[in-house]
Design a protein around this motif. Structure first.
Motif, PDB file in Angstrom:
ATOM      1  N   LEU A  30       0.825  -1.212   0.000  1.00  0.00           N
ATOM      2  CA  LEU A  30       0.000   0.000   0.000  1.00  0.00           C
ATOM      3  C   LEU A  30       0.858   1.259   0.000  1.00  0.00           C
ATOM      4  O   LEU A  30       0.553   2.236  -0.697  1.00  0.00           O
ATOM      5  N   ALA A  31       1.968   1.243   0.758  1.00  0.00           N
ATOM      6  CA  ALA A  31       2.859   2.410   0.785  1.00  0.00           C
ATOM      7  C   ALA A  31       3.492   2.642  -0.584  1.00  0.00           C
ATOM      8  O   ALA A  31       3.619   3.788  -1.036  1.00  0.00           O
ATOM      9  N   ALA A  32       3.894   1.556  -1.255  1.00  0.00           N
ATOM     10  CA  ALA A  32       4.488   1.702  -2.584  1.00  0.00           C
ATOM     11  C   ALA A  32       3.496   2.312  -3.574  1.00  0.00           C
ATOM     12  O   ALA A  32       3.861   3.146  -4.406  1.00  0.00           O
ATOM     13  N   VAL A  33       2.241   1.915  -3.464  1.00  0.00           N
ATOM     14  CA  VAL A  33       1.216   2.464  -4.348  1.00  0.00           C
ATOM     15  C   VAL A  33       0.963   3.934  -4.014  1.00  0.00           C
ATOM     16  O   VAL A  33       0.857   4.780  -4.908  1.00  0.00           O
ATOM     17  N   LEU A  34       0.892   4.260  -2.732  1.00  0.00           N
ATOM     18  CA  LEU A  34       0.651   5.647  -2.333  1.00  0.00           C
ATOM     19  C   LEU A  34       1.760   6.573  -2.839  1.00  0.00           C
ATOM     20  O   LEU A  34       1.493   7.695  -3.276  1.00  0.00           O
ATOM     21  N   VAL A  35       2.986   6.113  -2.796  1.00  0.00           N
ATOM     22  CA  VAL A  35       4.104   6.926  -3.261  1.00  0.00           C
ATOM     23  C   VAL A  35       3.992   7.204  -4.761  1.00  0.00           C
ATOM     24  O   VAL A  35       4.417   8.262  -5.240  1.00  0.00           O
ATOM     25  N   SER A  36       3.413   6.262  -5.506  1.00  0.00           N
ATOM     26  CA  SER A  36       3.349   6.412  -6.959  1.00  0.00           C
ATOM     27  C   SER A  36       2.142   7.227  -7.430  1.00  0.00           C
ATOM     28  O   SER A  36       2.089   7.612  -8.603  1.00  0.00           O
ATOM     29  N   LEU A  37       1.187   7.487  -6.553  1.00  0.00           N
ATOM     30  CA  LEU A  37      -0.020   8.201  -6.970  1.00  0.00           C
ATOM     31  C   LEU A  37       0.273   9.679  -7.209  1.00  0.00           C
ATOM     32  O   LEU A  37       1.019  10.310  -6.459  1.00  0.00           O
ATOM     33  N   GLN A  38      -0.341  10.232  -8.242  1.00  0.00           N
ATOM     34  CA  GLN A  38      -0.132  11.629  -8.614  1.00  0.00           C
ATOM     35  C   GLN A  38      -1.424  12.432  -8.654  1.00  0.00           C
ATOM     36  O   GLN A  38      -1.386  13.628  -8.918  1.00  0.00           O
ATOM     37  N   PRO A  40      -5.118  13.726  -6.865  1.00  0.00           N
ATOM     38  CA  PRO A  40      -5.739  13.918  -5.548  1.00  0.00           C
ATOM     39  C   PRO A  40      -6.838  12.903  -5.232  1.00  0.00           C
ATOM     40  O   PRO A  40      -6.957  12.478  -4.081  1.00  0.00           O
ATOM     41  N   GLY A  41      -7.644  12.525  -6.249  1.00  0.00           N
ATOM     42  CA  GLY A  41      -8.747  11.604  -5.993  1.00  0.00           C
ATOM     43  C   GLY A  41      -8.301  10.294  -5.385  1.00  0.00           C
ATOM     44  O   GLY A  41      -8.721   9.913  -4.274  1.00  0.00           O
ATOM     45  N   PRO A  42      -7.422   9.522  -6.068  1.00  0.00           N
ATOM     46  CA  PRO A  42      -6.927   8.278  -5.478  1.00  0.00           C
ATOM     47  C   PRO A  42      -6.186   8.482  -4.160  1.00  0.00           C
ATOM     48  O   PRO A  42      -6.256   7.634  -3.271  1.00  0.00           O
ATOM     49  N   LEU A  43      -5.491   9.614  -4.020  1.00  0.00           N
ATOM     50  CA  LEU A  43      -4.770   9.859  -2.772  1.00  0.00           C
ATOM     51  C   LEU A  43      -5.732  10.062  -1.603  1.00  0.00           C
ATOM     52  O   LEU A  43      -5.468   9.613  -0.489  1.00  0.00           O
ATOM     53  N   VAL A  44      -6.845  10.755  -1.855  1.00  0.00           N
ATOM     54  CA  VAL A  44      -7.840  10.932  -0.791  1.00  0.00           C
ATOM     55  C   VAL A  44      -8.387   9.577  -0.352  1.00  0.00           C
ATOM     56  O   VAL A  44      -8.530   9.302   0.848  1.00  0.00           O
ATOM     57  N   VAL A  45      -8.674   8.706  -1.317  1.00  0.00           N
ATOM     58  CA  VAL A  45      -9.172   7.372  -0.980  1.00  0.00           C
ATOM     59  C   VAL A  45      -8.101   6.586  -0.227  1.00  0.00           C
ATOM     60  O   VAL A  45      -8.395   5.864   0.732  1.00  0.00           O
ATOM     61  N   PRO A  77       4.579  23.648   6.016  1.00  0.00           N
ATOM     62  CA  PRO A  77       5.456  24.575   5.283  1.00  0.00           C
ATOM     63  C   PRO A  77       5.516  24.293   3.782  1.00  0.00           C
ATOM     64  O   PRO A  77       5.561  25.234   2.978  1.00  0.00           O
ATOM     65  N   CYS A  78       5.485  23.007   3.398  1.00  0.00           N
ATOM     66  CA  CYS A  78       5.489  22.681   1.963  1.00  0.00           C
ATOM     67  C   CYS A  78       4.211  23.170   1.289  1.00  0.00           C
ATOM     68  O   CYS A  78       4.242  23.669   0.162  1.00  0.00           O
ATOM     69  N   VAL A  79       3.086  23.024   1.998  1.00  0.00           N
ATOM     70  CA  VAL A  79       1.805  23.462   1.443  1.00  0.00           C
ATOM     71  C   VAL A  79       1.783  24.970   1.255  1.00  0.00           C
ATOM     72  O   VAL A  79       1.175  25.492   0.310  1.00  0.00           O
ATOM     73  N   ILE A  80       2.460  25.693   2.123  1.00  0.00           N
ATOM     74  CA  ILE A  80       2.470  27.160   2.035  1.00  0.00           C
ATOM     75  C   ILE A  80       3.455  27.648   0.975  1.00  0.00           C
ATOM     76  O   ILE A  80       3.170  28.586   0.216  1.00  0.00           O
ATOM     77  N   VAL A 108      -1.151  17.319  -3.598  1.00  0.00           N
ATOM     78  CA  VAL A 108      -0.724  15.931  -3.821  1.00  0.00           C
ATOM     79  C   VAL A 108       0.319  15.507  -2.787  1.00  0.00           C
ATOM     80  O   VAL A 108       0.217  14.436  -2.175  1.00  0.00           O
ATOM     81  N   LEU A 109       1.323  16.345  -2.570  1.00  0.00           N
ATOM     82  CA  LEU A 109       2.376  16.014  -1.607  1.00  0.00           C
ATOM     83  C   LEU A 109       1.824  15.910  -0.186  1.00  0.00           C
ATOM     84  O   LEU A 109       2.210  15.024   0.582  1.00  0.00           O
ATOM     85  N   TYR A 110       0.916  16.808   0.148  1.00  0.00           N
ATOM     86  CA  TYR A 110       0.344  16.788   1.501  1.00  0.00           C
ATOM     87  C   TYR A 110      -0.474  15.517   1.727  1.00  0.00           C
ATOM     88  O   TYR A 110      -0.317  14.837   2.748  1.00  0.00           O
ATOM     89  N   LEU A 111      -1.344  15.192   0.781  1.00  0.00           N
ATOM     90  CA  LEU A 111      -2.170  14.000   0.929  1.00  0.00           C
ATOM     91  C   LEU A 111      -1.315  12.733   0.971  1.00  0.00           C
ATOM     92  O   LEU A 111      -1.564  11.821   1.762  1.00  0.00           O
ATOM     93  N   ARG A 112      -0.302  12.683   0.117  1.00  0.00           N
ATOM     94  CA  ARG A 112       0.555  11.505   0.074  1.00  0.00           C
ATOM     95  C   ARG A 112       1.308  11.328   1.392  1.00  0.00           C
ATOM     96  O   ARG A 112       1.352  10.223   1.961  1.00  0.00           O
ATOM     97  N   ALA A 113       1.916  12.414   1.874  1.00  0.00           N
ATOM     98  CA  ALA A 113       2.682  12.325   3.119  1.00  0.00           C
ATOM     99  C   ALA A 113       1.783  11.991   4.301  1.00  0.00           C
ATOM    100  O   ALA A 113       2.138  11.170   5.159  1.00  0.00           O
ATOM    101  N   LEU A 114       0.609  12.614   4.358  1.00  0.00           N
ATOM    102  CA  LEU A 114      -0.302  12.347   5.465  1.00  0.00           C
ATOM    103  C   LEU A 114      -0.786  10.902   5.441  1.00  0.00           C
ATOM    104  O   LEU A 114      -0.909  10.262   6.493  1.00  0.00           O
ATOM    105  N   ALA A 115      -1.044  10.367   4.246  1.00  0.00           N
ATOM    106  CA  ALA A 115      -1.466   8.969   4.139  1.00  0.00           C
ATOM    107  C   ALA A 115      -0.358   8.034   4.595  1.00  0.00           C
ATOM    108  O   ALA A 115      -0.611   7.034   5.299  1.00  0.00           O
ATOM    109  N   LEU A 116       0.893   8.329   4.232  1.00  0.00           N
ATOM    110  CA  LEU A 116       2.015   7.477   4.636  1.00  0.00           C
ATOM    111  C   LEU A 116       2.248   7.555   6.142  1.00  0.00           C
ATOM    112  O   LEU A 116       2.534   6.533   6.784  1.00  0.00           O
ATOM    113  N   VAL A 117       2.140   8.745   6.711  1.00  0.00           N
ATOM    114  CA  VAL A 117       2.287   8.885   8.169  1.00  0.00           C
ATOM    115  C   VAL A 117       1.194   8.097   8.887  1.00  0.00           C
ATOM    116  O   VAL A 117       1.454   7.393   9.870  1.00  0.00           O
ATOM    117  N   THR A 118      -0.032   8.204   8.400  1.00  0.00           N
ATOM    118  CA  THR A 118      -1.146   7.474   9.013  1.00  0.00           C
ATOM    119  C   THR A 118      -0.922   5.970   8.921  1.00  0.00           C
ATOM    120  O   THR A 118      -1.145   5.234   9.898  1.00  0.00           O
TER     121      THR A 118
END
Length: 254
Positions: A30-38, A40-45, A77-80, A108-118
């Motif tokens: 799942l982490a490998a797939v999350l890293v490859s997503l570009q 927002p829709g799939p990243l939110v899911v 900070p990245c989002v800003i 995209v970066l925020y959703l991806r990082a937050l999903a990986l942290v979770t």
């Protein structure tokens, strides 16, 4: 002195009862797939799926929100910065001129990082460290790295407790840190004493390991007995990860 993660790692839940090896395999896919997503829709899911794992683990809401809140210090900070620095088409928001591409990339970066942290919280807070390292060793992680990580993890908190005792001793003697030279000298002496004690403890640990017949390989009583439910959970996670990847490749919602 126990690590916070160990306080919740031995509870009972569908995630805690999941065989550690199969859990790691599912999380890795799942982490490998999350890293490859570009998109927002799939990243939110994907984020929702990771959050669902936290819900199944039945971890305290205050703990989860606190850890995710601490992650915002790095993520925000990245989002800003990105919307203000990226080029391309500009979107005006009051006095601000924001890059449309920067906004998309920041999301995209925020959703991806937050999903990986979770997802990381799900694994770490539902698996005792010894079991987690044994599972990593089962995936052919170098044995020396596993052993060093386990010993470091075990004695890091012991040394932390030693430092806490020294701080309490200083406070009991009326020490208050300030900008004076004598205060800095006292703090340097505390650090020196802590390092000396850590070396002495390391020597005692080495002698204790030799006295117990240690020959360069740590052995634990942990054994893995995967059940059909463990395989089914892993299969479900892999199917969901594959569905996210297919959605991404087929042009999922941006």
């Amino acid at each position: 002195m126990r690590a916070e993660v160990e306080l919740y790692a031995r509870r009972r839940s569908p995630v805690h009862d999941w065989d550690a090896r199969w859990k790691l395999a599912a999380a890795g896919v799942l982490a490998a797939v999350l890293v490859s997503l570009q998109r927002p829709g799939p990243l939110v899911v994907g984020l929702v799926l990771a959050a669902g794992g936290l819900a199944l683990a039945r971890l305290p809401a205050r703990l989860v929100l606190g850890r995710l809140g601490a992650a915002q210090i790095i993520l925000l900070p990245c989002v800003i910065i990105l919307p203000l620095s990226a080029g391309g088409e500009v979107v005006t928001l009051g006095p601000l001129a924001l890059s449309r591409e920067g906004l998309r990339l920041a999301g995209v970066l925020y959703l991806r990082a937050l999903a990986l942290v979770t997802l990381g919280l799900v694994v770490v807070y539902s698996t005792p460290m010894v079991v987690l390292l044994r599972a990593l060793q089962a995936f052919r992680l170098p044995r020396v790295l596993v052993e060093l990580t386990l010993l470091t993890y075990r004695y890091l908190f012991t040394l932390g407790w030693e430092l806490t005792r020294l701080r309490q001793a200083l406070a009991a003697r009326g020490f208050r840190a300030g900008g004076r030279l004598r205060d800095h000298r006292t703090l340097a002496q505390v650090v020196g004493v802590t390092l000396v004690r850590s070396v002495e403890r390391t020597e005692r640990i080495q002698l204790a390991l030799r006295g117990r017949g240690f020959e360069g390989r740590l052995r634990t009583l942990q054994t893995f007995h995967p059940r059909p439910a463990d395989r089914l959970k892993t299969l479900g996670a892999v199917v969901l990860a594959a569905a996210l990847l297919v959605w991404e490749r087929s042009g999922g919602a941006a």
